[in-house]
Design a protein around this motif. Structure first.
Motif, PDB file in Angstrom:
ATOM      1  N   GLN A 864       0.939  -1.244   0.058  1.00  0.00           N
ATOM      2  CA  GLN A 864       0.061   0.014  -0.003  1.00  0.00           C
ATOM      3  C   GLN A 864       0.760   1.311  -0.079  1.00  0.00           C
ATOM      4  OE1 GLN A 864      -3.227  -0.067  -0.218  1.00  0.00           O
ATOM      5  NE2 GLN A 864      -3.571   2.257  -0.409  1.00  0.00           N
ATOM      6  N   GLN A 865       1.773   1.184   0.773  1.00  0.00           N
ATOM      7  CA  GLN A 865       2.858   2.365   0.756  1.00  0.00           C
ATOM      8  C   GLN A 865       3.602   2.500  -0.534  1.00  0.00           C
ATOM      9  OE1 GLN A 865       4.878   0.825   4.323  1.00  0.00           O
ATOM     10  NE2 GLN A 865       4.241   2.486   5.490  1.00  0.00           N
ATOM     11  N   ILE A 866       3.932   1.487  -1.179  1.00  0.00           N
ATOM     12  CA  ILE A 866       4.692   1.658  -2.427  1.00  0.00           C
ATOM     13  C   ILE A 866       3.506   2.125  -3.378  1.00  0.00           C
ATOM     14  CG2 ILE A 866       5.655   0.168  -4.433  1.00  0.00           C
ATOM     15  CD1 ILE A 866       6.713  -1.731  -2.234  1.00  0.00           C
ATOM     16  N   ALA A 867       2.401   1.754  -3.453  1.00  0.00           N
ATOM     17  CA  ALA A 867       1.487   2.036  -4.370  1.00  0.00           C
ATOM     18  C   ALA A 867       1.162   3.666  -4.184  1.00  0.00           C
ATOM     19  CB  ALA A 867       0.059   1.414  -4.166  1.00  0.00           C
ATOM     20  N   ARG A 868       1.015   4.228  -3.034  1.00  0.00           N
ATOM     21  CA  ARG A 868       0.874   5.378  -2.677  1.00  0.00           C
ATOM     22  C   ARG A 868       2.162   6.410  -3.420  1.00  0.00           C
ATOM     23  NH1 ARG A 868      -2.028   6.216   3.231  1.00  0.00           N
ATOM     24  NH2 ARG A 868      -3.881   5.075   2.476  1.00  0.00           N
ATOM     25  N   SER A 869       3.347   5.786  -3.049  1.00  0.00           N
ATOM     26  CA  SER A 869       4.393   6.609  -3.560  1.00  0.00           C
ATOM     27  C   SER A 869       4.464   6.876  -5.032  1.00  0.00           C
ATOM     28  CB  SER A 869       5.628   5.894  -3.056  1.00  0.00           C
ATOM     29  OG  SER A 869       5.665   5.810  -1.563  1.00  0.00           O
ATOM     30  N   LEU A 870       4.113   5.848  -5.782  1.00  0.00           N
ATOM     31  CA  LEU A 870       4.127   5.677  -7.322  1.00  0.00           C
ATOM     32  C   LEU A 870       2.878   5.936  -7.969  1.00  0.00           C
ATOM     33  CD1 LEU A 870       6.047   2.175  -7.541  1.00  0.00           C
ATOM     34  CD2 LEU A 870       7.084   4.467  -7.412  1.00  0.00           C
ATOM     35  N   THR A 871       1.832   6.477  -7.177  1.00  0.00           N
ATOM     36  CA  THR A 871       0.502   6.590  -7.578  1.00  0.00           C
ATOM     37  C   THR A 871       0.074   5.623  -8.508  1.00  0.00           C
ATOM     38  OG1 THR A 871       1.514   8.854  -7.585  1.00  0.00           O
ATOM     39  CG2 THR A 871      -0.750   8.797  -8.436  1.00  0.00           C
ATOM     40  N   VAL A 872      -0.078   4.553  -8.195  1.00  0.00           N
ATOM     41  CA  VAL A 872      -0.671   3.344  -8.872  1.00  0.00           C
ATOM     42  C   VAL A 872      -1.665   2.578  -7.898  1.00  0.00           C
ATOM     43  CG1 VAL A 872       1.419   3.328 -10.528  1.00  0.00           C
ATOM     44  CG2 VAL A 872       1.287   1.830  -8.627  1.00  0.00           C
ATOM     45  N   THR A 873      -2.171   1.498  -8.190  1.00  0.00           N
ATOM     46  CA  THR A 873      -2.785   0.503  -7.470  1.00  0.00           C
ATOM     47  C   THR A 873      -2.083  -0.377  -6.909  1.00  0.00           C
ATOM     48  OG1 THR A 873      -3.632  -0.739  -9.148  1.00  0.00           O
ATOM     49  CG2 THR A 873      -5.026   1.101  -9.035  1.00  0.00           C
ATOM     50  N   VAL A 874      -2.573  -1.095  -5.848  1.00  0.00           N
ATOM     51  CA  VAL A 874      -1.965  -2.044  -5.496  1.00  0.00           C
ATOM     52  C   VAL A 874      -1.571  -3.223  -6.097  1.00  0.00           C
ATOM     53  CG1 VAL A 874      -2.152  -4.057  -3.317  1.00  0.00           C
ATOM     54  CG2 VAL A 874      -2.546  -1.418  -2.740  1.00  0.00           C
ATOM     55  N   ASN A 875      -2.620  -3.524  -7.082  1.00  0.00           N
ATOM     56  CA  ASN A 875      -2.465  -4.490  -7.935  1.00  0.00           C
ATOM     57  C   ASN A 875      -1.252  -4.293  -9.034  1.00  0.00           C
ATOM     58  OD1 ASN A 875      -3.335  -7.002  -9.255  1.00  0.00           O
ATOM     59  ND2 ASN A 875      -4.415  -5.880 -10.837  1.00  0.00           N
ATOM     60  N   THR A 876      -1.110  -3.054  -9.343  1.00  0.00           N
ATOM     61  CA  THR A 876      -0.003  -2.909 -10.237  1.00  0.00           C
ATOM     62  C   THR A 876       1.382  -2.938  -9.333  1.00  0.00           C
ATOM     63  OG1 THR A 876      -1.182  -1.051 -11.400  1.00  0.00           O
ATOM     64  CG2 THR A 876       1.157  -1.001 -11.357  1.00  0.00           C
ATOM     65  N   VAL A 877       1.387  -2.643  -8.090  1.00  0.00           N
ATOM     66  CA  VAL A 877       2.691  -2.870  -7.436  1.00  0.00           C
ATOM     67  C   VAL A 877       2.841  -4.390  -7.357  1.00  0.00           C
ATOM     68  CG1 VAL A 877       3.447  -2.995  -5.116  1.00  0.00           C
ATOM     69  CG2 VAL A 877       2.325  -0.950  -5.899  1.00  0.00           C
ATOM     70  N   LYS A 878       1.880  -5.253  -7.328  1.00  0.00           N
ATOM     71  CA  LYS A 878       2.074  -6.751  -7.338  1.00  0.00           C
ATOM     72  C   LYS A 878       2.608  -7.226  -8.672  1.00  0.00           C
ATOM     73  CE  LYS A 878      -1.477  -7.509  -3.622  1.00  0.00           C
ATOM     74  NZ  LYS A 878      -2.940  -7.789  -3.416  1.00  0.00           N
TER      75      LYS A 878
END
Length: 907
Positions: A864-878
């Motif tokens: 969740q923290q990575i998603a917010r930093s990169l302005t993407v969804t959690v699914n994209t981080v995965k």
């Protein structure tokens, strides 16, 4: 009045997604535009004032400035029906679609998705929309006009979500008569809020002069303008009324002298100085057309009983009679809210007998143009709930068969409470919709009303048969089969006489029963028989389920090629007909993910399973949920994501308990026990095994499977406690039962487990025989994961089997081990057990975004923290994590960081 004949090309009904087109009788609000420009990059702009202050006009002018600077603009004019979260999300997606046409396919998929009624759809849909907007290269402005009509808490939460997770390029613009329930103080402190209120919107003296003299051409002295400006307090609507009155006034000076906005209500002034001065035919037209929120020429003509509706609308616009075009083509118009409200009150006062007939006429027109929600609303406004119910009933089953269950239930929810009780066809559709959305109580209630409304008799046999199919569907969603075959028998034996939809669903239900009675061949044959009925149904739902069930049966028999063909076909059908994110696509994707898992293709399995549960895995029959919860939790745990795995198991347990699904609970508890044993937490595993449910009370094969799950878990705990003899006895009995019932896949997994127990007991020859017997079935079928996931004991036994194959000392065929397995195949399998992975060199290249994610992994950041930093969804981080793991040869976060540091990708 009769409704107009339906044209070959109905007028475009999309005006709510376009900013109104104001070209006459409007001045540029330069003073306010300068204020907005100074704060142009703030997250939220709120234009709030009572009716008649020019909120929408200012919003349109500001959006034109932004569009000239390259911004993309999405507009949504809100109506009362947006108080339903489903309708709001649907309309929001359409607004964004028009602003981002290149994303139309994704947004269309999302629109199909919200019809599935999944609990977490709103969060996912909004996150996906924000990700699309964040990927747009330019600024994006999302505008909500008339936010004051919204009072639904879920819709307010949706707007808060948009604000909380907005990417840097997104700004929101709201117009509202009232103060919205939003975190305005927080936005104000962060300097992310621009507010324009009634005081700012009032015309100052210069603007009043520009409006009255320059724009409307009135010959007024400076003191007269000042008097009018002071008398109206700069209220834009009042100044426009003044301008209309002064044009035809015999004594302008007296009117100006007497006028004071403080002493005349707006209704009185309209009646005295504007409406009463109009030609009778124009007043009649205004009153007749006031019943609609929006008008086109054909609709207006039908309401007014004349053939020149478009011409009259254009004449009203020319006269500045508070009529505004809603599109550049001047197809749709609406009256100013103040004007419309007064016209409706006057219509009710002077011509009350016409009101119901006008609403009926509007309902007929909207119905003829397939604008069902508006047709229903006007029928109800006409005091004709029967007509409204007819409209919903006529569209009900097509909506179900196209998987638009939420739309149907939304329309039915507008009807009076008892309006549906004597409507069997509508009750049937409501029962189907609730059943397919897994709302068993509501589905059962609709069926109970249906049985009361339809007498027993041969003339009603088909309806009762269909009701039985719905009841059977409710039962199998509850994982019960005790009466199901009897319920669907009549629909199957009289298949030629019934609708294809009924027969197709009945065949699927019978297939489910066959699978859980271990009649796998019969299940596959049933689906081959049902294929013509699937092909003739409207919508993909029945066909997707049929292919999925055929795939489950084939997988149980270790016919993996046939299983893949069926499941790939199910996924393709679902995505093509209902969208990539549809309910049907998620169900099929979960089972396809399970197939990939059994083949040892863990990355693809994880991707499909994550897609399946991303919107909530609480859907479909238990088989789908077991894959989406228990199997995905296993993959997560094996890859080092213990917290995420625990969350999945907890969520699955809550669903199992709430829905009373014992088989799901057993599968989840079995996976929890496996993880506890792997972590050495033997005492907890023992307690969990003692609490495992049994199959008592569950008819047929479902109760058997629950008991089989319990036996396997208890055997695992006993072996961990050192009672290898007791574990062996349980497993040998379990394997014999599985083989007798034809559960080949489950028998292979249990035989591998037996090999592990025998290896721990130092019964090396027995362990080799057991594993060789399992391999004889698994390897020809391509079933690898029972071996790959067997742990170090299986790897040790596999190594000895490889040595036997190379030395040509294969086990005696009489032991059940089968023919010798080629040493090359055994060597390849042994290599896939993961030996030596941590020692591999890290000679890979990562993209810039992957490196950014990797660095945040090193800092211990959550998804969740990575998603917010990169302005993407959690699914994209995965997705990024999957790519990183694949490139590095890692299976979890810690391993990825270690390998990256060893390879020089991290300091």
């Amino acid at each position: 009045m009769t409704p107009a004949a339906r044209p070959a090309h109905p007028p475009d009904a999309s005006s709510r997604f376009r900013a109104p087109t104001y070209v006459r009788n409007v001045i540029e609000r330069r003073r306010l535009l300068a204020v907005l420009r100074a704060d142009s990059w703030r997250q939220l702009t709120l234009i709030q004032a009572p009716a008649g202050y020019g909120k929408t006009t200012l919003a349109v002018q500001w959006l034109r400035v932004l569009e000239a600077e390259g911004a993309a603009v999405a507009w949504l004019g809100l109506h009362r029906d947006d108080n339903d979260a489903h309708w709001f999300l649907s309309h929001l997606l359409e607004a964004v679609r028009r602003a981002l046409p290149e994303s139309a396919d994704t947004l269309d998929d999302l629109r199909e998705l919200i019809e599935q009624g999944v609990e977490d759809t709103q969060r996912y849909t909004l996150s996906a929309v924000l990700e699309l907007i964040g990927g747009h290269p330019a600024r994006f402005v999302l505008t909500f006009d008339d936010w004051h009509v919204i009072d639904d808490a879920r819709v307010h939460r949706a707007l808060v979500h948009l604000l909380d997770f907005a990417p840097p390029n997104l700004s929101l613009l709201l117009t509202s008569r009232t103060r919205p329930r939003l975190p305005l103080s927080r936005l104000r402190v962060r300097q992310q809020l621009t507010e324009v209120d009634a005081a700012a919107l009032r015309f100052d003296l210069d603007e009043a002069r520009a409006f009255l003299v320059d724009l409307n051409g009135l010959a007024l002295r400076g003191d007269e303008v000042a008097r009018l400006s002071e008398g109206t307090d700069g209220w834009v609507a009042a100044l426009q009324l003044v301008s209309l009155s002064l044009r035809d006034s015999a004594d302008p000076a007296a009117l100006i002298r007497d006028f004071s906005g403080r002493h005349h209500s707006i209704g009185e002034y309209l009646a005295e100085n504007v409406l009463d001065a109009l030609p009778v035919e124009i007043l009649d037209f205004l009153l007749a057309t006031s019943v609609c929120d929006r008008l086109c020429g054909e609709l207006a003509g039908a309401l007014a009983g004349r053939g020149d509706g478009q011409a009259v609308l254009e004449e009203l616009e020319r006269r500045d009679l508070f009529l505004r075009p809603l599109d550049a083509e001047r197809t749709w118009f609406r009256y100013h809210h103040l004007f419309a409200d007064h016209l409706r009150r006057r219509l009710e006062r002077d011509r009350p007998e016409q009101v119901p007939e006008l609403h009926r006429c509007a309902s007929d027109w909207f119905s003829a143009h397939d604008l069902v929600p508006e047709a229903v609303a006007h029928a109800l406004a006409a005091g004709d709930p029967g007509r409204a119910t007819d409209l919903v009933e006529s569209h009900a089953m097509p909506l179900v068969e196209h998987s638009r269950m939420v739309s149907l239930l939304g329309l039915a929810g507008r009807l009076p409470a008892r309006a549906t009780h004597d409507r069997p066809q509508l009750l049937m559709a409501i029962a189907w919709a609730n059943c397919l959305l897994q709302r068993p109580h509501d589905a059962q209630l609709a069926l109970d009303h249906l049985h009361l409304a339809v007498p027993v008799g041969p003339e009603h046999e088909e309806m009762h048969s269909e009701a039985d199919v719905v009841q059977a569907c409710i039962d199998i969603y509850g994982d019960r089969t005790d009466r199901v075959e009897e319920l669907v028998e009549r629909s199957l034996t009289r298949s030629a006489a019934y609708r294809p939809w009924i027969v197709a669903v009945a065949a699927n239900i019978q297939t489910f029963c066959d699978i859980h009675a271990m009649r796998y061949r019969a299940a596959r044959d049933r689906q081959a028989w049902a294929r013509p009925f699937h092909d003739r149904t409207i919508g993909p739902f029945a066909g997707v389920y049929g292919r999925c069930f055929a795939g489950i049966a084939a997988l149980a028999q270790l016919d993996l090629p046939a299983a893949e063909e069926q499941l790939q076909g199910a996924v393709a059908l679902a995505r093509e007909s209902a969208g990539r994110r549809s309910h049907a696509a998620r169900l099929a994707g979960a089972l396809l993910g399970e197939l990939h898992y059994e083949r040892g293709e863990l990355d693809e399995a994880e991707r499909l399973l994550e897609e399946s549960r991303e919107l909530g895995a609480e859907s479909g029959v238990v088989d789908f949920m077991v894959a989406s919860y228990a199997l995905l939790a296993r993959i997560r745990a094996d890859r080092g994501a213990g917290a995420e795995s625990g969350e999945l198991l907890a969520e699955g347990t809550e669903v199992a308990e709430r829905l009373g699904l014992t088989r799901l609970r057993a599968a989840i508890e079995a996976e929890r026990i496996r993880q506890l044993l792997a972590a050495g937490r033997l005492r907890e595993a023992r307690r969990a095994a003692q609490d495992l449910p049994g199959g008592t009370g569950w008819a047929g094969g479902i109760g058997v499977v629950i008991d089989q799950i319990r036996t396997g878990s208890v055997a695992a705990v006993r072996s961990a406690e050192g009672d290898h003899e007791g574990a062996t006895a349980l497993l040998e009995e379990l394997i014999a039962d599985l083989q007798r019932r034809g559960q080949v896949r489950a028998a292979v997994a249990a035989t591998v487990q037996l090999s592990v127990v025998q290896e721990r007991a130092a019964r090396r020859m027995a362990a080799e025989r057991s594993l060789a017997a399992a391999l004889a079935h698994a390897l020809p079928a391509g079933l690898y994961h029972p071996v790959l996931g067997g742990g170090p004991e299986v790897a040790a036994v596999l190594g000895r089997l490889l040595a036997r194959a190379e030395a040509d000392t294969w086990l005696d065929g009489g032991t059940g081990a089968g023919a010798p397995i080629a040493s090359g195949e055994l060597a390849a399998l042994l290599a896939r057990t993961g030996a030596g992975r941590m020692g591999q060199a890290c000679a890979v290249e990562l993209t810039g975004r992957e490196l950014a994610v990797l660095r945040m992994l090193d800092l211990g950041r959550s998804n969740q923290q990575i998603a917010r930093s990169l302005t993407v969804t959690v699914n994209t981080v995965k997705w990024y994590l999957k790519n990183i793991y694949t490139k590095l040869g890692a299976t979890n976060r810690a391993e990825a960081v270690s390998l990256a540091r060893r390879g020089g990708l991290l300091p």
